[in-house]
Design a protein around this motif. Structure first.
Motif, PDB file in Angstrom:
ATOM      1  N   ALA A   1      27.174  66.884  30.551  1.00 28.98           N
ATOM      2  CA  ALA A   1      28.350  66.109  30.135  1.00 28.98           C
ATOM      3  C   ALA A   1      29.436  66.188  31.198  1.00 28.98           C
ATOM      4  O   ALA A   1      30.044  65.171  31.557  1.00 28.98           O
ATOM      5  N   THR A   2      29.668  67.374  31.723  1.00 31.50           N
ATOM      6  CA  THR A   2      30.709  67.564  32.732  1.00 31.50           C
ATOM      7  C   THR A   2      30.425  66.741  33.980  1.00 31.50           C
ATOM      8  O   THR A   2      31.283  66.001  34.468  1.00 31.50           O
ATOM      9  N   VAL A   3      29.211  66.858  34.507  1.00 30.70           N
ATOM     10  CA  VAL A   3      28.887  66.163  35.756  1.00 30.70           C
ATOM     11  C   VAL A   3      28.794  64.655  35.531  1.00 30.70           C
ATOM     12  O   VAL A   3      29.272  63.871  36.359  1.00 30.70           O
ATOM     13  N   LEU A   4      28.232  64.249  34.409  1.00 31.02           N
ATOM     14  CA  LEU A   4      28.067  62.814  34.150  1.00 31.02           C
ATOM     15  C   LEU A   4      29.416  62.106  34.026  1.00 31.02           C
ATOM     16  O   LEU A   4      29.621  61.046  34.624  1.00 31.02           O
ATOM     17  N   ILE A   5      30.334  62.691  33.280  1.00 29.76           N
ATOM     18  CA  ILE A   5      31.654  62.078  33.125  1.00 29.76           C
ATOM     19  C   ILE A   5      32.389  62.065  34.470  1.00 29.76           C
ATOM     20  O   ILE A   5      32.949  61.038  34.878  1.00 29.76           O
ATOM     21  N   ALA A   6      32.363  63.182  35.182  1.00 29.57           N
ATOM     22  CA  ALA A   6      33.048  63.254  36.478  1.00 29.57           C
ATOM     23  C   ALA A   6      32.453  62.260  37.470  1.00 29.57           C
ATOM     24  O   ALA A   6      33.179  61.566  38.195  1.00 29.57           O
ATOM     25  N   HIS A   7      31.142  62.186  37.505  1.00 29.53           N
ATOM     26  CA  HIS A   7      30.431  61.298  38.429  1.00 29.53           C
ATOM     27  C   HIS A   7      30.810  59.837  38.175  1.00 29.53           C
ATOM     28  O   HIS A   7      31.189  59.110  39.102  1.00 29.53           O
ATOM     29  N   ALA A   8      30.716  59.407  36.926  1.00 29.24           N
ATOM     30  CA  ALA A   8      30.997  58.006  36.591  1.00 29.24           C
ATOM     31  C   ALA A   8      32.456  57.652  36.866  1.00 29.24           C
ATOM     32  O   ALA A   8      32.745  56.593  37.451  1.00 29.24           O
ATOM     33  N   GLU A   9      33.373  58.531  36.457  1.00 29.13           N
ATOM     34  CA  GLU A   9      34.802  58.263  36.686  1.00 29.13           C
ATOM     35  C   GLU A   9      35.102  58.184  38.187  1.00 29.13           C
ATOM     36  O   GLU A   9      35.856  57.312  38.631  1.00 29.13           O
ATOM     37  N   ALA A  10      34.512  59.086  38.967  1.00 26.86           N
ATOM     38  CA  ALA A  10      34.752  59.083  40.413  1.00 26.86           C
ATOM     39  C   ALA A  10      34.170  57.830  41.061  1.00 26.86           C
ATOM     40  O   ALA A  10      34.775  57.256  41.975  1.00 26.86           O
ATOM     41  N   GLU A  11      33.017  57.389  40.589  1.00 28.08           N
ATOM     42  CA  GLU A  11      32.453  56.137  41.116  1.00 28.08           C
ATOM     43  C   GLU A  11      33.373  54.961  40.814  1.00 28.08           C
ATOM     44  O   GLU A  11      33.647  54.133  41.683  1.00 28.08           O
ATOM     45  N   GLU A  12      33.825  54.899  39.562  1.00 24.51           N
ATOM     46  CA  GLU A  12      34.630  53.747  39.140  1.00 24.51           C
ATOM     47  C   GLU A  12      35.992  53.708  39.824  1.00 24.51           C
ATOM     48  O   GLU A  12      36.517  52.620  40.068  1.00 24.51           O
ATOM     49  N   THR A  13      36.566  54.863  40.129  1.00 23.98           N
ATOM     50  CA  THR A  13      37.902  54.867  40.730  1.00 23.98           C
ATOM     51  C   THR A  13      37.884  54.943  42.246  1.00 23.98           C
ATOM     52  O   THR A  13      38.796  54.421  42.891  1.00 23.98           O
ATOM     53  N   LYS A  14      36.877  55.570  42.839  1.00 21.53           N
ATOM     54  CA  LYS A  14      36.891  55.810  44.287  1.00 21.53           C
ATOM     55  C   LYS A  14      35.831  55.045  45.071  1.00 21.53           C
ATOM     56  O   LYS A  14      36.015  54.792  46.255  1.00 21.53           O
ATOM     57  N   VAL A  15      34.736  54.683  44.442  1.00 27.89           N
ATOM     58  CA  VAL A  15      33.627  54.075  45.195  1.00 27.89           C
ATOM     59  C   VAL A  15      33.526  52.571  44.948  1.00 27.89           C
ATOM     60  O   VAL A  15      33.585  51.781  45.892  1.00 27.89           O
ATOM     61  N   TYR A  16      33.374  52.167  43.704  1.00 23.42           N
ATOM     62  CA  TYR A  16      33.168  50.750  43.416  1.00 23.42           C
ATOM     63  C   TYR A  16      34.283  49.858  43.969  1.00 23.42           C
ATOM     64  O   TYR A  16      33.990  48.827  44.579  1.00 23.42           O
ATOM     65  N   PRO A  17      35.565  50.221  43.780  1.00 21.32           N
ATOM     66  CA  PRO A  17      36.612  49.325  44.310  1.00 21.32           C
ATOM     67  C   PRO A  17      36.518  49.146  45.827  1.00 21.32           C
ATOM     68  O   PRO A  17      36.711  48.034  46.333  1.00 21.32           O
ATOM     69  N   SER A  18      36.206  50.205  46.538  1.00 22.62           N
ATOM     70  CA  SER A  18      36.110  50.106  47.994  1.00 22.62           C
ATOM     71  C   SER A  18      34.896  49.277  48.403  1.00 22.62           C
ATOM     72  O   SER A  18      34.991  48.446  49.312  1.00 22.62           O
ATOM     73  N   LEU A  19      33.755  49.486  47.749  1.00 19.54           N
ATOM     74  CA  LEU A  19      32.572  48.674  48.070  1.00 19.54           C
ATOM     75  C   LEU A  19      32.816  47.210  47.745  1.00 19.54           C
ATOM     76  O   LEU A  19      32.334  46.327  48.450  1.00 19.54           O
ATOM     77  N   ARG A  20      33.583  46.952  46.706  1.00 16.79           N
ATOM     78  CA  ARG A  20      33.941  45.580  46.342  1.00 16.79           C
ATOM     79  C   ARG A  20      34.819  44.959  47.433  1.00 16.79           C
ATOM     80  O   ARG A  20      34.593  43.829  47.853  1.00 16.79           O
ATOM     81  N   ARG A  21      35.826  45.706  47.895  1.00 11.59           N
ATOM     82  CA  ARG A  21      36.711  45.195  48.958  1.00 11.59           C
ATOM     83  C   ARG A  21      35.948  44.945  50.257  1.00 11.59           C
ATOM     84  O   ARG A  21      36.290  44.052  51.017  1.00 11.59           O
TER      85      ARG A  21
END
Length: 172
Positions: free
Chosen positions: A45-65
């Motif tokens: 639960a800890t890693v899954l929540i952290a992983h998804a939140e970090a992707e959504e805030t730090k990775v996906y927006p940059s890959l989109r840009r």
């Protein structure tokens, strides 16, 4: 039992893939009736929540840009995170880790998570490999790792937080 991997940064593709392999190992441990399922689930639960939140805030927006992925891919990935979080919460809410209910909910989480890992590796990480420079991938990996660590330190896998995350996703 797989220990929570510290995300140390580096190429974002490799950092995310390391978590994906860790998720697969955690799911295997959860299927094993001899394992400490409660402890494994808490770590997952800890890693899954952290992983998804970090992707959504730090990775996906940059890959989109960077035009590596489009808005539809971001929306699809975020939707799959929400489905996985709902399945995670349902499993966390089962009191008896030896019950048929636990087994059924574990199957639902496993299906949602493995489907997402497969699609993300093909549709998000492959474009990140080919459409983004090594330097940008390292920078994204460092940002992802820092956010993931911050969320883990904040106790993001606590059931109260998972409930809050799921409730927020259901409102969107």
């Amino acid at each position: 039992m797989p220990k929570i991997l510290p995300a140390t940064g580096g190429d974002v593709v490799e950092v995310i893939l390391a978590d994906h392999r860790w998720f697969e190992e955690a799911l295997r441990e959860l299927r094993d009736v001899r394992s400490d399922r409660s402890a494994v689930l808490a770590d997952l639960a800890t890693v899954l929540i952290a992983h998804a939140e970090a992707e959504e805030t730090k990775v996906y927006p940059s890959l989109r840009r960077k035009d590596a992925i489009d808005a539809d891919e971001v929306e699809h990935s975020e939707h799959e995170h929400a489905e996985g979080n709902e399945a995670l919460l349902a499993l966390m809410e089962v009191d008896d880790t030896g019950s048929e209910d636990f087994s059924a909910k574990l199957h639902e989480l496993s299906e949602a998570l493995t489907h997402h890992l497969d699609e993300e590796e093909r549709d998000v990480l492959n474009p990140a490999r080919t459409d983004v420079t090594d330097e940008v991938r390292r920078e994204l990996g460092d940002r992802f790792a820092a956010e993931r660590a911050r969320l883990i330190d904040a106790g993001c896998g606590d059931i109260a937080n998972v409930r809050k995350v799921v409730a927020a996703e259901q409102q969107n």
